[in-house]
Design a protein around this motif. Structure first.
Motif, short mmCIF file in Angstrom:
data_model
loop_
_atom_site.label_atom_id
_atom_site.label_comp_id
_atom_site.label_asym_id
_atom_site.label_seq_id
_atom_site.Cartn_x
_atom_site.Cartn_y
_atom_site.Cartn_z
N SER A 291 0.84 -1.20 0.00
CA SER A 291 0.00 0.00 0.00
C SER A 291 0.87 1.25 0.00
N THR A 328 -5.37 -6.97 5.74
CA THR A 328 -4.35 -7.64 6.55
C THR A 328 -4.94 -8.17 7.85
N ARG A 405 -4.97 -9.05 -0.24
CA ARG A 405 -5.33 -8.25 0.95
C ARG A 405 -4.87 -6.81 0.79
N1 ASP Z 1 1.28 -5.98 1.82
C1 ASP Z 1 0.35 -5.35 2.71
C2 ASP Z 1 0.28 -3.86 2.39
O1 ASP Z 1 1.25 -3.28 2.00
C3 ASP Z 1 0.70 -5.60 4.15
C4 ASP Z 1 0.55 -7.07 4.45
O2 ASP Z 1 -0.57 -7.51 4.72
O3 ASP Z 1 1.53 -7.81 4.40
O4 ASP Z 1 -0.74 -3.27 2.55
#
Ligand code: ASP
Length: 440
Positions: A291, A328, A405
Motif C-alpha cells: 500500500s 491484513t 489483501r
Molecule cells: N502488503 C500489505 C500492504 O502493503 C501488508 C501485508 O498484509 O503484508 O498493505
C-alpha cells in the motif's frame, strides 16, 4: 505504444494478463533465468519509481492540505473521525474473518502429514519472521508514540518506513504556517503549491509505465512462486485451498458488501463510480503488494477521480496506508484460527476476542510492504498461545494472498477518505449537486 483512448485500468489489466501468460510460458520453457535477469528488473524499477515520490508527495500535499483548512479545529475533527472510522472498519474486517473461518473450519481438513511437511519445509523462513516479530514484541507500550516523533527530519525522510514521522513533521509545519500571518508564509505556500503540481505530474508520467511495470512484476512473480514447476503451484493451492477460499471470501465481502454499505450510509456516491475511480490503484496494489508503493496513485485517484478534496486526502490517505489495513487484519484472523484448527486447538470466545484486539493492533503496526502482515501474525498467534511456528503452514500461499489483501487495504483507505470528505462537505460530486439544485 497503447492507444490513447483505452482507459488506464484496461491497459493495466492487459499488462497483468500478458505478464501471467508470459510467466506461465517462462515456467514451461524454463526461461526462469531470462525472466529474473531481463524482465524482473523493470518491475523493480517501476516500484522504485512509485516509492521515490512517496515522501515528497506526502510532505508537499499535507502542507498544502493543512494550510487550506480554514481553522485548526477542523484538523482535529478530521483527525478524530478518521481514526474512529479506521478502527471501526478494521474491527468489522477482523470479525468478518472470524465468522468465515469458524463457519468453514478450513484447518480441520488439513492433514497431519501436510502439517509436518510444511513445518519442515518452511522452518528457516518461519524463523526469520519470528525474530522480526520478537523485535516488535520487546518494545514498551508507548513506543509507538515515541516512534512517531522523529529526532531528525532528514533522517526520517530517508526511509518510507518512517511515513508516520514525515506526516507528523508536515502537520507541525502546516499548523505553524496557519498560525503565522499570511504575508510571512506567502512564498512558502507558493513553493509547496508548485511542488505539489510537479509531483502529481510525475505520478501521471509514472502511471504511463504502469502496464509495462505490472507485466514485469507478475511475470517474475509467477516464476519465483512456482520454483520452475507449474505442478508446485497447483499442489500448494490444493493443500491450502479451503484456507485460501476463506481468506478470499472475507476479502470479497469487504469489497462487495461492507465498503458499498459504508459509502451508501455516509455519502451520495454510487459504488460503481467509486469503483471506476479507484480501480487503477487497486490493480497496482495487487501487482505491487504494497500500500505504500500504491499511495501516490491512491491519492491521485481519490483527488482527481473521486473528487476528494486535498485537505482530506492528504491527511487521511497517508495515515491510512500506514495504519489502516482491513485486508491484513482479516487475513490475520483467518490465519490464526486456521492454524489453531490444524493443531487441534479449540479457541474459546475470550481467545477469539483477543484475536480481534491483537489483529486490529497488529494491522496498525504492520508496515505497508509485501509480507508485513505475516510478521505481525506471529504476534497474534502468541497472544492466544498458539505455537508461532504455525505460520509455516500458510507460508506457501502467502504471497498471492498478500496481493489480494493489499487491494482491500487500499480500498478501505479510499472508502474512509470519501466518507470523511463527504461529512466535511468536501466531496466534489456532492458539492456540484448542491450548487446545481441551488441554481434551480
Ligand atoms: N502488503 C500489505 C500492504 O502493503 C501488508 C501485508 O498484509 O503484508 O498493505
Amino acid at each position: 505504444m497503447f492507444n490513447k483512448h483505452i482507459p488506464l485500468h484496461w491497459k493495466i489489466i492487459f499488462g497483468m494478463i500478458l505478464g501471467v501468460a508470459f510467466g506461465l510460458f517462462a515456467i514451461v520453457l524454463s526461461w526462469d533465468e531470462f525472466t529474473t535477469h531481463w524482465i524482473k528488473p523493470f518491475g523493480t524499477i517501476f516500484i522504485n519509481l512509485l516509492k521515490l515520490i512517496a515522501v515528497p508527495l506526502v510532505f508537499a500535499s499535507l502542507i498544502k492540505g493543512v494550510t487550506s483548512l480554514s481553522d485548526i479545529s477542523r484538523l482535529s475533527r478530521i483527525g478524530s473521525r478518521t481514526i474512529a472510522l479506521y478502527l471501526v472498519s478494521t474491527i468489522l474486517a477482523v470479525s468478518t474473518g472470524l465468522l468465515i473461518v469458524n463457519t468453514l473450519q478450513p484447518g480441520t481438513y488439513f492433514s497431519e502429514a501436510k502439517r509436518i511437511e510444511f513445518k519442515e519445509k518452511y522452518a528457516s523462513k518461519t524463523e526469520a519472521k519470528m525474530s522480526a516479530a520478537a523485535q516488535v514484541n520487546n518494545q514498551g507500550p508507548l513506543q509507538f508514540l515515541v516512534d512517531i516523533v522523529p529526532q531528525n527530519i532528514i533522517h526520517a525522510s530517508t526511509s518510507n518506513k518512517n511515513m508516520l514521522q514525515v506526516i507528523f513533521f508536515a502537520l507541525l509545519f502546516g499548523v505553524a504556517m496557519i498560525i503565522l500571518p499570511d504575508e510571512k508564509t506567502h512564498y512558502v505556500r507558493g513553493f509547496f503549491d508548485g511542488v505539489n503540481e510537479i509531483i502529481l505530474q510525475i505520478v501521471d508520467l509514472i502511471m504511463k509505465l504502469a502496464p509495462y511495470g505490472v507485466f514485469a512484476l507478475l511475470a517474475s512473480l509467477m516464476v519465483d512462486f512456482s520454483d520452475g514447476d507449474v505442478h508446485n503451484v497447483i499442489e500448494l493451492f490444493s493443500a491450502l485451498g479451503l484456507y485460501s477460499t476463506a481468506v478470499i471470501t472475507g476479502l470479497l465481502i469487504m469489497i462487495l458488501l461492507i465498503y458499498p454499505l459504508i459509502l451508501k450510509l455516509f455519502t451520495k456516491m454510487s459504488y460503481l463510480n467509486f469503483f471506476r475511480g479507484i480501480m487503477p490503484a487497486q490493480l497496482l496494489a495487487f501487482s505491487t503488494s504494497s500500500s505504500a508503493a500504491t499511495l501516490p496513485v491512491t491519492m491521485e485517484r481519490c483527488e482527481e477521480h473521486l473528487g476528494v478534496s486535498k485537505e482530506v486526502s492528504s491527511f487521511v490517505l497517508p495515515l491510512g496506508a500506514t495504519i489502516n489495513m482491513d485486508g491484513t487484519s482479516l487475513y490475520q484472523a483467518v490465519a490464526a484460527v486456521f492454524i489453531a484448527q490444524a493443531f487441534g486447538i479449540d479457541l474459546d470466545l475470550t481467545q477469539q476476542l483477543t484475536i480481534v484486539l491483537t489483529a486490529t493492533l497488529a494491522s496498525v503496526g504492520a508496515a505497508a510492504v509485501p509480507g508485513a502482515g505475516l510478521v505481525m501474525l506471529v504476534i497474534v498467534l502468541g497472544s492466544v498461545g498458539i505455537d508461532p511456528e504455525g505460520v509455516a503452514l500458510i507460508f506457501a500461499v502467502d504471497r498471492i494472498l498478500d496481493m489480494l489483501r493489499t487491494v482491500v487495504n487500499v480500498t478501505g483507505d479510499a472508502t474512509v477518505a470519501t466518507v470523511i470528505a463527504s461529512t466535511e462537505g468536501q466531496l466534489r460530486s456532492e458539492l456540484e449537486d448542491k450548487e446545481s439544485s441551488n441554481l434551480k
